[in-house]
Design a protein around this motif. Structure first.
Motif, PDB file in Angstrom:
ATOM      1  N   LYS A  45      -4.105  39.005  -9.277  1.00 27.83           N
ATOM      2  CA  LYS A  45      -2.835  39.684  -9.538  1.00 27.83           C
ATOM      3  C   LYS A  45      -1.729  38.700  -9.869  1.00 27.83           C
ATOM      4  CE  LYS A  45       0.532  42.824  -7.447  1.00 27.83           C
ATOM      5  NZ  LYS A  45       0.873  43.618  -6.231  1.00 27.83           N
ATOM      6  N   GLU A  46      -1.607  37.637  -9.064  1.00 30.57           N
ATOM      7  CA  GLU A  46      -0.505  36.692  -9.237  1.00 30.57           C
ATOM      8  C   GLU A  46      -0.674  35.805 -10.467  1.00 30.57           C
ATOM      9  OE1 GLU A  46       2.297  36.674  -7.484  1.00 30.57           O
ATOM     10  OE2 GLU A  46       1.514  38.423  -6.418  1.00 30.57           O
ATOM     11  N   SER A  47      -1.899  35.652 -10.955  1.00 36.80           N
ATOM     12  CA  SER A  47      -2.114  34.838 -12.150  1.00 36.80           C
ATOM     13  C   SER A  47      -2.095  35.661 -13.431  1.00 36.80           C
ATOM     14  CB  SER A  47      -3.445  34.074 -12.039  1.00 36.80           C
ATOM     15  OG  SER A  47      -4.540  34.976 -11.939  1.00 36.80           O
ATOM     16  N   PHE A  59      -7.809  37.641  -0.832  1.00 41.75           N
ATOM     17  CA  PHE A  59      -7.476  36.361  -1.473  1.00 41.75           C
ATOM     18  C   PHE A  59      -7.798  36.365  -2.970  1.00 41.75           C
ATOM     19  CE2 PHE A  59      -8.268  31.880  -2.663  1.00 41.75           C
ATOM     20  CZ  PHE A  59      -6.964  31.432  -2.518  1.00 41.75           C
ATOM     21  N   TRP A 117      -5.540  38.713  -4.661  1.00 43.68           N
ATOM     22  CA  TRP A 117      -4.186  38.146  -4.739  1.00 43.68           C
ATOM     23  C   TRP A 117      -4.094  37.156  -5.893  1.00 43.68           C
ATOM     24  CZ3 TRP A 117      -2.664  33.015  -4.303  1.00 43.68           C
ATOM     25  CH2 TRP A 117      -1.271  32.796  -4.251  1.00 43.68           C
ATOM     26  N   MET A 118      -5.100  36.272  -6.029  1.00 47.71           N
ATOM     27  CA  MET A 118      -5.095  35.290  -7.113  1.00 47.71           C
ATOM     28  C   MET A 118      -5.121  35.975  -8.475  1.00 47.71           C
ATOM     29  SD  MET A 118      -7.275  31.869  -6.237  1.00 47.71           S
ATOM     30  CE  MET A 118      -8.844  32.710  -6.407  1.00 47.71           C
ATOM     31  N   THR A 175       2.161  27.001  -8.031  1.00 48.70           N
ATOM     32  CA  THR A 175       2.148  28.358  -8.551  1.00 48.70           C
ATOM     33  C   THR A 175       0.773  28.979  -8.305  1.00 48.70           C
ATOM     34  OG1 THR A 175       1.355  27.717 -10.745  1.00 48.70           O
ATOM     35  CG2 THR A 175       3.746  27.639 -10.354  1.00 48.70           C
ATOM     36  N   PRO A 176       0.663  30.320  -8.371  1.00 47.79           N
ATOM     37  CA  PRO A 176      -0.651  30.954  -8.214  1.00 47.79           C
ATOM     38  C   PRO A 176      -1.676  30.447  -9.223  1.00 47.79           C
ATOM     39  CG  PRO A 176       1.077  32.582  -7.970  1.00 47.79           C
ATOM     40  CD  PRO A 176       1.748  31.308  -8.417  1.00 47.79           C
ATOM     41  N   ILE A 177      -1.236  30.143 -10.445  1.00 46.86           N
ATOM     42  CA  ILE A 177      -2.166  29.635 -11.460  1.00 46.86           C
ATOM     43  C   ILE A 177      -2.696  28.266 -11.050  1.00 46.86           C
ATOM     44  CG2 ILE A 177      -2.340  28.797 -13.834  1.00 46.86           C
ATOM     45  CD1 ILE A 177      -0.489  31.049 -14.673  1.00 46.86           C
ATOM     46  N   GLN A 178      -1.832  27.404 -10.536  1.00 42.10           N
ATOM     47  CA  GLN A 178      -2.276  26.088 -10.075  1.00 42.10           C
ATOM     48  C   GLN A 178      -3.240  26.215  -8.903  1.00 42.10           C
ATOM     49  OE1 GLN A 178       1.679  24.519  -9.418  1.00 42.10           O
ATOM     50  NE2 GLN A 178       1.515  23.142 -11.194  1.00 42.10           N
ATOM     51  N   ILE A 179      -2.944  27.136  -7.984  1.00 41.35           N
ATOM     52  CA  ILE A 179      -3.848  27.367  -6.851  1.00 41.35           C
ATOM     53  C   ILE A 179      -5.204  27.849  -7.351  1.00 41.35           C
ATOM     54  CG2 ILE A 179      -4.260  28.786  -4.807  1.00 41.35           C
ATOM     55  CD1 ILE A 179      -1.219  28.830  -4.383  1.00 41.35           C
ATOM     56  N   SER A 180      -5.190  28.754  -8.322  1.00 45.42           N
ATOM     57  CA  SER A 180      -6.440  29.279  -8.874  1.00 45.42           C
ATOM     58  C   SER A 180      -7.273  28.160  -9.488  1.00 45.42           C
ATOM     59  CB  SER A 180      -6.137  30.345  -9.932  1.00 45.42           C
ATOM     60  OG  SER A 180      -5.443  31.432  -9.375  1.00 45.42           O
TER      61      SER A 180
END
Length: 227
Positions: A78-80, A72, A75-76, A3-8
């Motif tokens: 916004k998506e988180s 990038f 994007w993080m 998920t975006p949160i995990q990527i962050s």
């Protein structure tokens, strides 16, 4: 698929590791479950990037809308679930409305009442939005004092949205965070005076963090968070 949160979180942990960043956090009392507003000072050079690792839930920061235009990173954000603040436009109220919706749903909001970087040791009048959100939603305010030693800050000059800007950034070393007792403003009391009371609470924590940074015990040091 992550998920975006995990990527962050992976990006943040990599940043902490590469730049040898660490943090010292001390809570005056346990953070309450459920909705809450974390209000902190906005000192140049200090980034509260450790906050997501301290909380049980993911905080939703109110951030300047220009940050959402950075490749990038935008994007993080916004998506988180971070919230853009369109200051000085017809959309300025959107951030507060979105934040109140998150609080009513049981989420956590993170916000800088001053609204901009403030040179360490100085004070400016803070905006009243934090107190208003607490009164509107019933969510308590958690004061948070942030401090970074001046010798760990690197002066910066850069362009931001076409305008020359200057500031500082902590690229390495330890950051200090002091979390205060949950506080609830009173209805029918002066909003501006209560906002100043909130900032007094925050800056008392900043002073505490600065003092303890000079003689911090190794037992208080936190390693890079794991999950």
């Amino acid at each position: 698929m992550m998920t975006p949160i995990q990527i962050s979180r992976i990006v943040l942990k990599s940043y902490f590791t590469i730049f040898n960043r660490s943090f010292d956090v001390n809570e005056n009392c346990p953070l309450p479950d459920g909705p809450k507003i974390i209000a902190m000072n906005h000192t140049p050079g200090f980034d509260p990037l450790y906050l997501p690792f301290i909380l049980k839930d993911t905080p939703h920061f109110l951030l300047q809308d220009g940050m959402f235009n950075i490749p990038f990173i935008g994007w993080m954000l916004k998506e988180s679930g971070q919230i853009p603040v369109y200051r000085g436009t017809d959309r300025a109220r959107e951030a507060r409305e979105q934040a109140c919706e998150i609080l009513r749903a049981g989420g956590t909001i993170a916000i800088f009442p001053e609204g901009k970087d403030v040179e360490f040791g100085k004070r400016i009048p803070a905006k009243t939005g934090v107190v208003r959100m607490a009164l509107e939603t019933g969510a308590p305010i958690i004061p948070l004092g942030l401090f970074a030693p001046s010798q760990k800050l690197t002066p910066l000059n850069f362009q931001w949205e076409g305008t020359p800007r200057s500031g500082a950034w902590q690229f390495s070393g330890k950051s200090y965070m002091r979390i205060g007792t949950p506080w609830m403003p009173k209805a029918h009391s002066d909003i501006h005076m209560q906002t100043e009371e909130l900032m007094d609470r925050i800056y008392l924590l900043v002073a505490e963090a600065e003092k303890e940074s000079q003689c911090v015990s190794h037992t208080l040091l936190n390693p890079i968070p794991q999950w």
